[in-house]
Design an enzyme around this catalytic site. Structure first.
Site, PDB file in Angstrom:
ATOM      1  N   THR B 178       0.833  -1.208   0.000  1.00 46.41           N
ATOM      2  CA  THR B 178       0.000   0.000   0.000  1.00 46.41           C
ATOM      3  C   THR B 178       0.866   1.257   0.000  1.00 46.41           C
ATOM      4  OG1 THR B 178      -0.076   0.098   2.429  1.00 46.41           O
ATOM      5  CG2 THR B 178      -1.862  -1.098   1.342  1.00 46.41           C
ATOM      6  N   SER B 193       3.201  -4.103   3.887  1.00 51.10           N
ATOM      7  CA  SER B 193       2.017  -4.032   4.746  1.00 51.10           C
ATOM      8  C   SER B 193       1.607  -5.453   5.126  1.00 51.10           C
ATOM      9  CB  SER B 193       0.847  -3.381   3.999  1.00 51.10           C
ATOM     10  OG  SER B 193       1.198  -2.123   3.519  1.00 51.10           O
ATOM     11  N   GLU B 196      -1.426  -7.021  10.415  1.00 50.61           N
ATOM     12  CA  GLU B 196      -2.537  -7.735  11.058  1.00 50.61           C
ATOM     13  C   GLU B 196      -2.526  -9.208  10.674  1.00 50.61           C
ATOM     14  OE1 GLU B 196      -2.935  -4.261  10.376  1.00 50.61           O
ATOM     15  OE2 GLU B 196      -2.671  -4.423  12.529  1.00 50.61           O
ATOM     16  N   ASN B 280       3.042  -2.047  14.109  1.00 52.79           N
ATOM     17  CA  ASN B 280       2.735  -2.803  15.323  1.00 52.79           C
ATOM     18  C   ASN B 280       3.401  -4.178  15.347  1.00 52.79           C
ATOM     19  OD1 ASN B 280       0.463  -3.294  13.243  1.00 52.79           O
ATOM     20  ND2 ASN B 280       0.255  -5.012  14.631  1.00 52.79           N
ATOM     21  N   ASP B 322      -1.878  -0.793  19.459  1.00 56.94           N
ATOM     22  CA  ASP B 322      -1.753  -0.678  17.996  1.00 56.94           C
ATOM     23  C   ASP B 322      -1.321   0.714  17.550  1.00 56.94           C
ATOM     24  OD1 ASP B 322      -1.762  -1.725  15.374  1.00 56.94           O
ATOM     25  OD2 ASP B 322      -3.688  -0.788  14.982  1.00 56.94           O
ATOM     26  N   ASP B 324       1.055   2.088  15.610  1.00 57.67           N
ATOM     27  CA  ASP B 324       2.101   1.965  14.579  1.00 57.67           C
ATOM     28  C   ASP B 324       2.950   3.232  14.492  1.00 57.67           C
ATOM     29  OD1 ASP B 324       0.111   0.007  14.013  1.00 57.67           O
ATOM     30  OD2 ASP B 324       0.969  -0.254  12.031  1.00 57.67           O
ATOM     31  N   ARG B 349       1.349   7.996  15.934  1.00 57.69           N
ATOM     32  CA  ARG B 349       0.012   7.497  16.244  1.00 57.69           C
ATOM     33  C   ARG B 349      -0.244   7.528  17.744  1.00 57.69           C
ATOM     34  NH1 ARG B 349      -2.271   3.157  12.186  1.00 57.69           N
ATOM     35  NH2 ARG B 349      -2.440   1.677  13.881  1.00 57.69           N
ATOM     36  N   TRP B 493      -8.388  13.068   7.567  1.00 58.97           N
ATOM     37  CA  TRP B 493      -7.674  11.912   7.027  1.00 58.97           C
ATOM     38  C   TRP B 493      -6.979  12.266   5.713  1.00 58.97           C
ATOM     39  CZ3 TRP B 493      -8.435   7.843  10.443  1.00 58.97           C
ATOM     40  CH2 TRP B 493      -7.665   6.695  10.172  1.00 58.97           C
ATOM     41  N   TRP B 557      -9.480   2.968   6.358  1.00 62.88           N
ATOM     42  CA  TRP B 557      -9.902   2.805   7.748  1.00 62.88           C
ATOM     43  C   TRP B 557     -11.035   3.779   8.066  1.00 62.88           C
ATOM     44  CZ3 TRP B 557     -10.894   0.677  12.042  1.00 62.88           C
ATOM     45  CH2 TRP B 557     -10.038  -0.247  12.657  1.00 62.88           C
TER      46      TRP B 557
END
Lengths: 159, 600
Positions: B178, B193, B196, B280, B322, B324, B349, B493, B557
């Site tokens: 990404t 990426s 998760e 993360n 989380d 990051d 973050r 965003w 997101w």
């Protein structure tokens, strides 16, 4: 711990999920499918509660918080109004290329290999069904005390 | 030390001299990024300031901006990133399937070429939160695209023909692409990426001439994987020691350790260092991975030629939320305590904005850039460690316990949406989230290619505040102070842009492009584009006229978390009530909107 879960997941998602559902459903398959949750004084059984947690671990990144849908995937609060348990299980197990119009380039993954989903699929179903019946609201539902929660007792025995 | 480095640098020039096109690309881009008529890299320049010297559009006339032309990408998913402009041609990209368009600015965006890769749609479900892509890079007559399926492809900028293509990872394990590439010297830098999915994070340098690998640096692992030098790589001035990338992990957990590198990379050509952050650590359940989990959540300063790290700084040891560390690293020289320093500014973050010496990695400032941040009281300036508040520690509260009222939420006080810096005001302009969360970790098992998360989250507007989900702020990075803060109903965003015309631009999730006064934050202009904005604003000049361009297209997101709106989830936390559903304001659809002043 990890070995155990992986071994169970390895049995094959759908078969496993079905056998669990038989357990939880307590022989009354169709009643369970219609109302797979217990709610007393606004408090939910362990299955519905765990379904909330599992949904917000894996599914919410596409289906949005509280099953309300997102820019990526449909609202399961709506889907479960018409979808049968069998169809639900089929989609979660096998996944699906997007068919709905205007949903270009999104995909529902297959979770057959994922123990963290398939072990708890009945719980996720119970939570989503409770959401679609407007029996639980948004956010984290409150849990019944373990000693009053037959679903919890049954679940613990099965582990 | 300094003399030695200069020597090394000049011998480097000699080596590069043997392969002329590489050296040229390097010099070409260092020069090109100084020409404000173009916008040659996603963050505008190597320093990542997203600042433009153009001043035709200014504080006095920005209110007159009009739409000059528009263009549909034909793709519905979330559109992050933004256009590049190089000598009369604009290059834009779309989310999956990652179409790239070359548009002729002489003809209001006529398509010169279009490139649409064939990708296996099975990559889509492992992309976590929508199929976003943060843009393409340019160098040496070539456009570099980093596709969702991790293919890195070099396209002829004139024709769109493929020059070479390589695979950076394995999507069947959950590795995806990404991040926008950055070209520095003769290398194109690619981050991955999939945090998760328990993948291993790394940054890879490919030679731009043929796509061969120059080096690959993992975030986590033994020294030969991380390219950390036990004696010479430092963490706050101290050598990191042997195998520091496995020493703070138990057993083999580091192999699922994450630390992906999906944010922004910047470059200091004088120091020849590149800067970026890692994400993360593997599984969001902190109980399953005791230890500091180095080097997740870390800022890396690496030598461009070898990949060896000069210094590292871990912002959030043993992450429990989380947070990051991948946000942009802006490279600006600033006066701190009366002394000019080569600084790096990074709004993380985790809600702290860090100012470091980018040469040495010394920590200069670490302050909250949203007053609601509560998971840590402060950052200890000696050890660099956040002072974690037990009530908000999801690890200390434990598995199967719902820790409530943590600010910020996992979205962070900001996510990847890049900030901007104006040398005229000396201030940073930062798009932020104003969202808090409950977080409950629990046991998960690893299956390759399946989500590896292990936590349930619910998010809601910051309690006892203005009720909105975002702020756009002006930040003094020398003192660590908010200068002004403009509340927004939704998270901001979009990547911001500051110009010499004394205007700062940003986009909103409802779809507004806004221009504000850099001194006060007062709104000077707004226009509602067809879809919510998660892309980055840019500006360029064509035929003597200044333009401002933005990609709209809700998703990511933001589109997932906010489409249905957030509510007050836990009674008693005092949230100012539910915010309305974003879905009532905007709909899917990728579109470019280009603005200019009316011709008179």
């Amino acid at each position: 711990m990890r070995l155990w879960t992986m071994a169970v997941a390895g049995l094959g998602g759908a078969a496993l999920a079905l056998s669990l559902s038989a357990l939880t459903a307590n022989a009354q398959e169709s009643d369970w499918e219609e109302k797979p949750y217990i709610i007393e004084d606004g408090k939910v059984d362990y299955g519905t509660y765990n379904g909330y947690r599992r949904y917000h671990n894996t599914c919410h990144v596409c289906h949005g918080p509280d099953a309300l849908g997102s820019s990526f995937a449909p609202s399961l609060k709506d889907s479960l109004k018409t979808m049968s348990y069998t169809d639900f299980l089929e989609v979660v197990t096998n996944g699906r290329q997007a068919k709905r119009s205007g949903n270009q380039d999104s995909v529902m993954p297959s979770f057959a290999e994922n123990g963290d989903v398939m072990l708890y699929i009945d719980h996720i179903y119970a939570y989503l069904k409770a959401r679609s019946d407007d029996a639980v609201g948004r956010g984290r539902p409150e849990r019944l005390p373990p000693e009053e929660d037959v679903v919890f007792q049954e679940w613990k025995e099965s582990q | 030390m300094h003399g030695f480095k200069l020597l090394a640098a000049s011998s480097l020039v000699a080596v590069i001299g043997l392969a002329p096109s590489h050296g040229l690309a390097n010099d070409e881009l260092v020069e090109m990024q100084k020409n404000p008529k173009n916008w040659v890299m996603p963050l505008g320049n190597y320093a990542g300031t997203r600042y433009s010297e153009l001043d035709q559009i200014n504080k006095g006339n920005v209110g007159d901006l009009q739409v000059a032309w528009t263009f549909s990408t034909g793709v519905l998913r979330g559109h992050e990133g933004g256009p590049l402009v190089i000598d009369g041609v604009m290059y834009i990209h779309a989310p999956f399937p990652n179409t790239v368009f070359a548009l002729d600015l002489n003809e209001d965006g006529r398509m010169i070429w279009k490139y649409e890769p064939k990708q296996d749609p099975n990559v889509i479900p492992v992309m976590c939160c929508d199929t976003v892509n943060r843009g393409v890079a340019y160098a040496d007559g070539t456009i570099f695209l980093h596709q969702a399926d991790t293919t890195v492809v070099a396209l002829d900028a004139k024709t769109g023909e493929v020059k070479w293509s390589v695979k950076n990872g394995d999507p069947s394990k959950g590795e995806t692409g990404t991040a926008a590439p950055l070209v520095a010297g003769d290398k194109v830098l690619i981050g991955n990426s999939g945090g998760e999915f328990g993948v291993q994070g790394h940054l890879t340098a490919y030679n731009i001439s043929d796509g061969s690998i120059a080096w690959r640096a993992y975030s986590i692992g033994p020294d030969d994987m991380t390219l950390l030098d036990p004696e010479n790589t430092t963490h706050l001035g101290e050598p990191v020691g042997a195998d520091s990338g496995t020493a703070t992990w138990e057993g083999d957990q580091w192999k699922l350790g994450g630390g992906t590198t999906w944010g922004w990379t910047t470059y200091d050509p004088e120091l020849n260092l590149i800067y970026y952050g890692s994400g993360n650590p593997g599984t969001w359940n902190p109980v399953q991975r005791p230890g500091d989990n180095r080097w997740s959540m870390t800022i890396f300063a690496r030598d461009l030629d070898t990949g060896t790290a000069k210094w590292v700084y871990q912002m959030t040891p043993h992450d429990e939320w989380d947070f990051d560390g991948v946000n942009e690293m802006m490279l600006v020289d600033q006066e701190i305590d009366g002394e000019m320093r080569k600084t790096l500014v990074h709004p993380d973050r985790n809600g702290f904005a860090y100012t470091l010496d980018r040469e040495t990695g010394e920590l200069l400032v670490a302050k909250k850039y949203d007053p609601v941040v509560n998971w840590a009281t402060e950052v200890d300036m000696e050890t660099g460690r956040p002072q974690v508040v037990a009530d908000y520690s999801t690890g200390q509260q434990g598995e199967d316990v719902n820790t409530q009222g943590i600010c910020p939420a996992a979205l962070g006080t900001k996510d990847q949406q890049p900030s901007t810096y104006s040398p005229k005001t000396g201030l940073f302009y930062i798009p932020t989230n104003h969202v808090c969360m409950d977080y409950e970790p629990f046991q998960v098992s690893y299956t390759a290619g399946q989500p590896y998360v292990g936590a349930t989250l619910s998010m809601y507007p910051a309690p006892d505040s203005h009720g909105g989900l975002g702020n756009f702020i002006a930040w003094d990075a020398t003192k660590g102070e908010i200068v002004w803060s403009k509340p927004e109903p939704f998270s901001v965003w979009s990547g911001a842009l500051a110009t010499a015309g004394d205007v700062v631009f940003y986009g909103t999730l409802e779809g507004y492009l806004k221009a504000v006064d850099p001194e006060t934050g007062d709104e000077l202009f707004k226009f509602k584009t067809p879809s919510g904005i998660i892309g980055n604003v840019n500006t360029y000049e064509h035929d003597g006229k200044q333009y401002v361009a933005i990609l709209s297209g809700i998703g990511g997101w933001a589109g997932i978390g906010l489409a249905a709106g957030l509510t007050e989830s836990t009674a008693g936390l005092g949230a100012v009530g539910a915010y309305e559903s974003l879905a009532n304001y905007t709909n899917l659809g990728g579109q470019l909107t280009v603005f200019a002043l009316p011709s008179s």
